[in-house]
Write an enzyme that holds these catalytic residues in place. Sequence first.
Site, PDB file in Angstrom:
ATOM      1  N   ASP A   1     -36.123 -12.007 -28.477  1.00  0.00           N
ATOM      2  CA  ASP A   1     -37.313 -12.353 -27.457  1.00  0.00           C
ATOM      3  C   ASP A   1     -38.585 -12.942 -28.412  1.00  0.00           C
ATOM      4  O   ASP A   1     -39.096 -13.992 -27.899  1.00  0.00           O
ATOM      5  CB  ASP A   1     -37.728 -10.788 -27.317  1.00  0.00           C
ATOM      6  CG  ASP A   1     -39.257 -10.853 -26.436  1.00  0.00           C
ATOM      7  OD1 ASP A   1     -39.129 -11.550 -25.228  1.00  0.00           O
ATOM      8  OD2 ASP A   1     -40.120 -10.388 -27.281  1.00  0.00           O
TER       9      ASP A   1
ATOM     10  N   ASP B 296     -38.650 -10.666 -33.743  1.00  0.00           N
ATOM     11  CA  ASP B 296     -37.691  -9.701 -33.878  1.00  0.00           C
ATOM     12  C   ASP B 296     -36.354  -9.936 -33.654  1.00  0.00           C
ATOM     13  O   ASP B 296     -36.360 -11.264 -33.267  1.00  0.00           O
ATOM     14  CB  ASP B 296     -38.012  -8.340 -33.176  1.00  0.00           C
ATOM     15  CG  ASP B 296     -38.423  -8.553 -31.882  1.00  0.00           C
ATOM     16  OD1 ASP B 296     -37.600  -9.243 -31.055  1.00  0.00           O
ATOM     17  OD2 ASP B 296     -39.467  -7.914 -31.129  1.00  0.00           O
TER      18      ASP B 296
ATOM     19  N   TYR C 118     -42.442  -4.067 -22.977  1.00  0.00           N
ATOM     20  CA  TYR C 118     -42.400  -4.847 -21.820  1.00  0.00           C
ATOM     21  C   TYR C 118     -42.522  -3.860 -20.794  1.00  0.00           C
ATOM     22  O   TYR C 118     -41.353  -3.779 -20.201  1.00  0.00           O
ATOM     23  CB  TYR C 118     -41.416  -6.014 -21.879  1.00  0.00           C
ATOM     24  CG  TYR C 118     -41.753  -7.037 -22.567  1.00  0.00           C
ATOM     25  CD1 TYR C 118     -42.486  -8.135 -22.458  1.00  0.00           C
ATOM     26  CD2 TYR C 118     -40.991  -7.063 -23.871  1.00  0.00           C
ATOM     27  CE1 TYR C 118     -42.550  -9.119 -23.278  1.00  0.00           C
ATOM     28  CE2 TYR C 118     -41.170  -8.193 -24.748  1.00  0.00           C
ATOM     29  CZ  TYR C 118     -41.934  -9.216 -24.442  1.00  0.00           C
ATOM     30  OH  TYR C 118     -42.062 -10.310 -25.426  1.00  0.00           O
TER      31      TYR C 118
ATOM     32  N   GLU D  55     -47.479 -14.353 -33.344  1.00  0.00           N
ATOM     33  CA  GLU D  55     -45.893 -14.067 -33.055  1.00  0.00           C
ATOM     34  C   GLU D  55     -45.778 -14.901 -31.747  1.00  0.00           C
ATOM     35  O   GLU D  55     -46.622 -14.666 -30.739  1.00  0.00           O
ATOM     36  CB  GLU D  55     -45.871 -12.797 -32.820  1.00  0.00           C
ATOM     37  CG  GLU D  55     -44.414 -12.506 -32.275  1.00  0.00           C
ATOM     38  CD  GLU D  55     -44.103 -10.807 -32.360  1.00  0.00           C
ATOM     39  OE1 GLU D  55     -42.694 -10.755 -32.443  1.00  0.00           O
ATOM     40  OE2 GLU D  55     -44.758 -10.081 -31.879  1.00  0.00           O
TER      41      GLU D  55
END
Length: 619
Positions: free
Chosen positions: A165, A168, A324, A571
């Site tokens: 994703d 990570d 999420y 990120e």
Amino acid sequence: MFGRDPWGGPLEISNADSATDDDRSRNLQEYDRAAVSRQLDETQQSWLLAAPGDPSGKKKKRYVDLGCIVVSRKLFVWTVGSALGIGLLVGLIMLIIKTVPHRHHPPPPPDEYTQALHKALMFFNAQRSGPLPKHNNVSWRGNSGMKDGLSDSAIRKNLVGGFYDAGDAIKFNFPMSFAMTMLSWSVIEYSAKYEAAGELNHVKEIIKWGTDYFLKTFNSSADTIDRIVAQVGVGDTSKGPEPNDHYCWMRPEDIDYPRPVYECHSCSDLAAEMAAALAAASIVFKDSKTYSEKLVHGAKTLFKYGREQRGRYSPGGSDPSIFYNSTSYWDEFVWGGAWLYFATGNSSYLQLATAPGLAKHAGAFWGGPDYGVFSWDNKLTGSQVLLSRLRLFLSPGYPYEEILRTFHNQTGNIMCSYLPYFSSFNRTKGGLIQLNHGRPQPLQYVVNAAFLASVYADYLDAADTPGWYCGPYFYSTDVLRDFAKTQVNYILGNNPQKMSYLVGYGKRYPKHVHHRGASIPKNGVKYSCKGGWKWRDSKKPNPNTIIGAMVAGPDRHDGFKDVRTNYNYTEPTLAGNAGLVAALVSLSGVKTGVDKNTIFSAVPPMFPTPPPPPAAWKP
């Protein structure tokens, strides 16, 4: 017998066969004396006296009879010779041009959006899980997650593949499927632009990498299912220092800790979003009949399951809810229904997507602070734009017209809210629209809005509509494109920080991206779960440049901290990059507009073909 003397006198011609040669000679001499005894005019004298070499005489002209015209022989020879000479000269020049090597003028350099598009697509190569293809072109990545699903004793299912994703190594299927839907949508609308940029095959490979994985997450050959894999890997660190995908800082290739699989048995939002991804991809791959039909069948199965087993995929306390969390599934029903209608042409999906009750539950009839914000969680705005396309080009009429007109009007209102003349959303001093109202990680919402504004402008142009109304004011489609360009330009470096938030693009971009694989050097050393922390906490730039990653973005004051440990700034995510790719391709290259018809390739004619006219009446 008498003939006419050409010099004016009578001439007697003897026809006697018995005449001798002497008689003839004597007669001719008499004729000559008689002719010479007369005075000749000047012309007659010249005829008689001029010799071939006599300068006092005139040379007789010669003529060529061409049938329809008589021309001078000299002029004829000169003309034919000139034509042959010119023909030979032209032939020689053409021969030289074809045989002698020559340099072509190079094509014009790609515009900034096309250049950025090349970069943005590379991010998905860096996020691939599973056995990497040879042409992946990310030197510091390798095969990883090769035991996903098989290592979980409770699942024992092959879940190798898909995409990680963000920074990570978790595979979150909910935002991943939204990312694939967005990429497919952009390909359906702008395949010609992808082709011109040389990226069509690349983006289709990316989509297929995702859809191949999705087909593994449920029984895609069945008509009815009772579960879906929602996630591979765990990120919750609140339960103690157990090794997982957030506690450890390791390359994906070196992971040796357990990667549990999260399954859900009532996940309408995830099922409908995955159905949308497969349905949209089936249009992208419509020329591969077998694969396209496989995707359509999987989409139907997922959507049926989502409609029958109601529930959110991220209930409170579950791992997905931390990262999420889906707020509802009604918007996914509209979104998935619309894509399934385009993929199948089955009007039952359109009836569902345009059901007033469904639209009401999805929030179509009330504002709220996030109304008009298109994201991995809220698909309503994208659904309204998509269904406005249907109304603009096909106008299906009753019984769909009422809700389609409502969606069309609401789309216009949302486009108005994006403009700086209205106060629906604040803007930073640098001009970045605050669709998430100053909360962190703003860029993923901005790129989605830029894409919707750009593609809707192209819809209006394709429908020969110059603009739309915001109350009493009329705005041209160029205003929407200007909005999209200013937001994307901000991301590419036109901001107070003078920093490109797309890694690898421009002279200045983030060097401490929150990404495990990029932050650990490829030096042959396998770092343990905690051993990699030194790279996470290092102040040095990443040893590997993750080209094409769009970071989370600046704060509401245009500030940005290039710090690896602060993921709210540095990120990148799949969903964010997919929106950026869609926005970039819509703005890139020349203004060619959208592909009007491909999305409707499975949709039958809206109205029956009129019968042929009756035969002519005969008495």
